[in-house]
Write a protein that holds these residues in place. Structure first.
Motif, short mmCIF file in Angstrom:
data_model
loop_
_atom_site.label_atom_id
_atom_site.label_comp_id
_atom_site.label_asym_id
_atom_site.label_seq_id
_atom_site.Cartn_x
_atom_site.Cartn_y
_atom_site.Cartn_z
N LYS A 166 0.68 -1.12 -0.12
CA LYS A 166 0.01 -0.07 0.03
C LYS A 166 1.04 1.25 -0.04
O LYS A 166 0.63 2.19 -0.89
CB LYS A 166 -0.86 -0.03 1.24
N LYS A 167 1.96 1.35 0.77
CA LYS A 167 2.92 2.40 0.94
C LYS A 167 3.39 2.63 -0.46
O LYS A 167 3.59 3.88 -0.68
CB LYS A 167 3.94 2.32 2.10
N LEU A 215 1.27 3.82 -2.93
CA LEU A 215 0.90 5.40 -2.83
C LEU A 215 1.75 6.47 -3.15
O LEU A 215 1.79 7.52 -3.47
CB LEU A 215 0.63 5.59 -1.19
N GLU A 270 -4.75 7.77 -2.51
CA GLU A 270 -4.92 6.82 -1.66
C GLU A 270 -5.74 5.76 -1.76
O GLU A 270 -5.62 4.68 -1.19
CB GLU A 270 -5.09 7.66 -0.44
N GLU A 288 -5.19 1.57 -1.39
CA GLU A 288 -6.03 0.87 -0.64
C GLU A 288 -6.51 -0.44 -1.35
O GLU A 288 -6.59 -1.41 -0.63
CB GLU A 288 -6.94 1.64 -0.18
#
Length: 77
Positions: free
Chosen positions: A22-23, A26, A32, A36
């Motif tokens: 996820k990071k 992103l 975002e 997700e």
């Protein structure tokens, strides 16, 4: 059914991999909501195997279901 499966050792690894992915998404996209849902959009499942015996069974199951893209991760390897 997922097209890709990542086999990890346990639930802590599952949470860690999801958070890292996820990071990274992103960081690359800046979106975002996309970060997700990246795993869902790309049909990727992260499955904890809780040990090598279970991992071999899950690998056989992936092969049986025709999931050719799987990756096995273990802290012992």
């Amino acid at each position: 059914m997922s097209l890709r499966v990542i086999l990890v050792e346990g639930p802590n690894d599952l949470m860690t991999y999801k958070e890292i992915i996820k990071k990274k998404v992103l960081e690359i996209t800046g979106d975002e909501k996309y970060a997700e849902t990246y795993l869902n959009f790309n049909n990727i499942s992260i499955v904890p195997h809780h040990g090598k015996i279970t991992a071999t069974i899950l690998i056989r199951l992936c092969k049986h279901l025709g999931i050719g893209n799987y990756d096995y991760h273990s802290r012992d390897d």
